[in-house]
Scaffold this motif. Structure first.
Motif, mmCIF file in Angstrom:
data_model
loop_
_atom_site.group_PDB
_atom_site.id
_atom_site.type_symbol
_atom_site.label_atom_id
_atom_site.label_comp_id
_atom_site.label_asym_id
_atom_site.label_seq_id
_atom_site.Cartn_x
_atom_site.Cartn_y
_atom_site.Cartn_z
ATOM 1 N N LEU A 1 48.423 27.424 43.482
ATOM 2 C CA LEU A 1 47.580 28.550 43.097
ATOM 3 C C LEU A 1 48.191 29.858 43.584
ATOM 4 O O LEU A 1 48.936 29.876 44.555
ATOM 5 C CB LEU A 1 46.176 28.401 43.687
ATOM 6 C CG LEU A 1 45.361 27.186 43.255
ATOM 7 C CD1 LEU A 1 44.021 27.181 43.973
ATOM 8 C CD2 LEU A 1 45.174 27.153 41.749
ATOM 9 N N GLY A 2 47.862 30.921 42.931
ATOM 10 C CA GLY A 2 48.326 32.243 43.336
ATOM 11 C C GLY A 2 47.291 33.284 42.987
ATOM 12 O O GLY A 2 46.312 33.011 42.289
ATOM 13 N N LEU A 3 47.508 34.485 43.483
ATOM 14 C CA LEU A 3 46.629 35.603 43.164
ATOM 15 C C LEU A 3 47.198 36.373 41.981
ATOM 16 O O LEU A 3 48.399 36.638 41.928
ATOM 17 C CB LEU A 3 46.499 36.549 44.359
ATOM 18 C CG LEU A 3 45.710 36.032 45.552
ATOM 19 C CD1 LEU A 3 45.744 37.057 46.685
ATOM 20 C CD2 LEU A 3 44.278 35.710 45.165
ATOM 21 N N GLY A 4 46.313 36.737 41.074
ATOM 22 C CA GLY A 4 46.689 37.584 39.958
ATOM 23 C C GLY A 4 46.245 39.007 40.245
ATOM 24 O O GLY A 4 46.322 39.483 41.375
ATOM 25 N N SER A 5 45.716 39.658 39.241
ATOM 26 C CA SER A 5 45.287 41.051 39.350
ATOM 27 C C SER A 5 43.995 41.197 40.143
ATOM 28 O O SER A 5 43.128 40.331 40.113
ATOM 29 C CB SER A 5 45.063 41.643 37.962
ATOM 30 O OG SER A 5 46.250 41.619 37.229
ATOM 31 N N PHE A 6 43.885 42.327 40.831
ATOM 32 C CA PHE A 6 42.662 42.712 41.531
ATOM 33 C C PHE A 6 41.964 43.753 40.665
ATOM 34 O O PHE A 6 42.614 44.652 40.136
ATOM 35 C CB PHE A 6 42.989 43.361 42.882
ATOM 36 C CG PHE A 6 43.425 42.397 43.941
ATOM 37 C CD1 PHE A 6 42.644 42.191 45.061
ATOM 38 C CD2 PHE A 6 44.626 41.703 43.847
ATOM 39 C CE1 PHE A 6 43.040 41.324 46.067
ATOM 40 C CE2 PHE A 6 45.029 40.828 44.837
ATOM 41 C CZ PHE A 6 44.223 40.638 45.950
ATOM 42 N N ALA A 7 40.654 43.654 40.530
ATOM 43 C CA ALA A 7 39.881 44.651 39.765
ATOM 44 C C ALA A 7 38.610 44.976 40.530
ATOM 45 O O ALA A 7 37.873 44.081 40.930
ATOM 46 C CB ALA A 7 39.542 44.104 38.381
ATOM 47 N N TRP A 8 38.391 46.254 40.743
ATOM 48 C CA TRP A 8 37.196 46.717 41.445
ATOM 49 C C TRP A 8 36.106 47.049 40.443
ATOM 50 O O TRP A 8 36.386 47.623 39.383
ATOM 51 C CB TRP A 8 37.516 47.954 42.278
ATOM 52 C CG TRP A 8 38.229 47.607 43.549
ATOM 53 C CD1 TRP A 8 39.581 47.514 43.735
ATOM 54 C CD2 TRP A 8 37.632 47.295 44.801
ATOM 55 N NE1 TRP A 8 39.856 47.160 45.028
ATOM 56 C CE2 TRP A 8 38.675 47.024 45.713
ATOM 57 C CE3 TRP A 8 36.312 47.219 45.247
ATOM 58 C CZ2 TRP A 8 38.433 46.686 47.037
ATOM 59 C CZ3 TRP A 8 36.074 46.873 46.563
ATOM 60 C CH2 TRP A 8 37.126 46.614 47.443
ATOM 61 N N GLY A 9 34.861 46.727 40.789
ATOM 62 C CA GLY A 9 33.717 47.118 39.979
ATOM 63 C C GLY A 9 33.504 48.620 40.069
ATOM 64 O O GLY A 9 34.065 49.299 40.934
ATOM 65 N N GLU A 10 32.683 49.143 39.201
ATOM 66 C CA GLU A 10 32.453 50.588 39.121
ATOM 67 C C GLU A 10 31.895 51.187 40.409
ATOM 68 O O GLU A 10 32.185 52.334 40.733
ATOM 69 C CB GLU A 10 31.509 50.899 37.961
ATOM 70 C CG GLU A 10 32.134 50.678 36.609
ATOM 71 C CD GLU A 10 31.187 51.019 35.466
ATOM 72 O OE1 GLU A 10 30.240 51.799 35.682
ATOM 73 O OE2 GLU A 10 31.419 50.509 34.367
ATOM 74 N N THR A 11 31.096 50.432 41.141
ATOM 75 C CA THR A 11 30.478 50.970 42.360
ATOM 76 C C THR A 11 31.413 50.935 43.557
ATOM 77 O O THR A 11 31.122 51.543 44.587
ATOM 78 C CB THR A 11 29.207 50.182 42.727
ATOM 79 O OG1 THR A 11 29.577 48.829 43.052
ATOM 80 C CG2 THR A 11 28.195 50.206 41.594
ATOM 81 N N GLY A 12 32.528 50.225 43.451
ATOM 82 C CA GLY A 12 33.449 50.100 44.576
ATOM 83 C C GLY A 12 32.981 49.098 45.619
ATOM 84 O O GLY A 12 33.567 48.996 46.690
ATOM 85 N N SER A 13 31.954 48.342 45.295
ATOM 86 C CA SER A 13 31.433 47.341 46.227
ATOM 87 C C SER A 13 31.898 45.931 45.895
ATOM 88 O O SER A 13 31.862 45.056 46.747
ATOM 89 C CB SER A 13 29.900 47.346 46.222
ATOM 90 O OG SER A 13 29.419 48.569 46.695
ATOM 91 N N HIS A 14 32.314 45.706 44.657
ATOM 92 C CA HIS A 14 32.700 44.378 44.201
ATOM 93 C C HIS A 14 34.169 44.348 43.789
ATOM 94 O O HIS A 14 34.645 45.265 43.131
ATOM 95 C CB HIS A 14 31.843 43.950 43.009
ATOM 96 C CG HIS A 14 30.417 43.748 43.375
ATOM 97 N ND1 HIS A 14 29.535 44.792 43.490
ATOM 98 C CD2 HIS A 14 29.730 42.630 43.674
ATOM 99 C CE1 HIS A 14 28.346 44.321 43.827
ATOM 100 N NE2 HIS A 14 28.436 43.009 43.955
ATOM 101 N N LEU A 15 34.828 43.284 44.179
ATOM 102 C CA LEU A 15 36.239 43.077 43.874
ATOM 103 C C LEU A 15 36.383 41.725 43.193
ATOM 104 O O LEU A 15 35.849 40.725 43.686
ATOM 105 C CB LEU A 15 37.051 43.099 45.166
ATOM 106 C CG LEU A 15 38.512 42.677 45.109
ATOM 107 C CD1 LEU A 15 39.319 43.679 44.288
ATOM 108 C CD2 LEU A 15 39.076 42.566 46.512
ATOM 109 N N TYR A 16 37.071 41.699 42.070
ATOM 110 C CA TYR A 16 37.322 40.467 41.348
ATOM 111 C C TYR A 16 38.815 40.202 41.360
ATOM 112 O O TYR A 16 39.609 41.106 41.146
ATOM 113 C CB TYR A 16 36.812 40.578 39.912
ATOM 114 C CG TYR A 16 35.353 40.982 39.881
ATOM 115 C CD1 TYR A 16 34.359 40.035 40.063
ATOM 116 C CD2 TYR A 16 34.982 42.312 39.744
ATOM 117 C CE1 TYR A 16 33.023 40.396 40.080
ATOM 118 C CE2 TYR A 16 33.651 42.692 39.751
ATOM 119 C CZ TYR A 16 32.679 41.725 39.920
ATOM 120 O OH TYR A 16 31.361 42.094 39.951
#
Length: 125
Positions: free
Chosen positions: A76-91
Motif C-alpha cells: 500500500l502507499g499514499l496517493g494525493s492529499f485533499a483538504w475539505g473546504e473548512t480545513g478541518s478534514h483531510l482525505y
C-alpha cells in the motif's frame, strides 16, 4: 496521541497522517492507534484489504485472512492529499501496487480538553 495547544497547521497534520500510515504499512497497528484519536483498527484494515488485495482477486478469502497475514500492507502507499473546504478534514488516496484504489482514508482535526488532535481514520468508498 499528538496534541497541539493551538489548531495545527496543515503540514503538521499531514506529517501525522504520513507517520500513521508508515506504522500501518509496517503492521504496527497498536502504535498507529496511539498516534491519532483512532477508530476501529479492524475496520480500517478490513477496508484497506477489501479495496486492495480483495478487489484484485476473484477468489473468496479464507475467513479473516487479511487479519492474520499483514504482508499485503507493504504494497500500500499514499496517493494525493485533499483538504475539505473548512480545513478541518483531510482525505488521503490509498494506492495498491502503485494504483489508486477505491478506498480513501479521512482524518479530521478536532478540539479536545487538552488542545487539538487528529482523529480518524474514516474509510471512504
Amino acid at each position: 496521541m499528538k496534541t497541539w495547544a493551538q489548531r495545527p497547521a496543515g503540514n503538521e497534520v499531514e506529517a501525522v497522517v504520513r507517520h500513521y500510515f508508515a506504522l500501518v504499512r509496517a503492521g504496527k497497528m497498536p502504535e498507529a492507534e496511539k498516534l491519532v484519536d483512532h477508530t476501529s483498527a479492524r475496520h480500517v484494515l478490513k477496508a484497506l484489504w477489501s479495496g486492495s488485495v480483495g478487489a484484485s482477486t476473484d477468489e473468496d478469502p479464507v475467513h479473516d485472512e487479511w487479519e492474520h497475514d499483514l504482508s499485503w500492507l507493504g504494497e500500500l502507499g499514499l496517493g494525493s492529499f485533499a483538504w475539505g473546504e473548512t480545513g478541518s478534514h483531510l482525505y488521503v488516496e490509498i494506492t495498491y501496487r502503485e494504483q489508486v484504489i477505491d478506498v480513501a482514508l479521512g482524518f479530521w482535526v478536532k478540539p479536545v480538553d487538552a488542545g487539538w488532535v487528529v482523529s480518524g481514520p474514516s474509510t471512504l468508498w
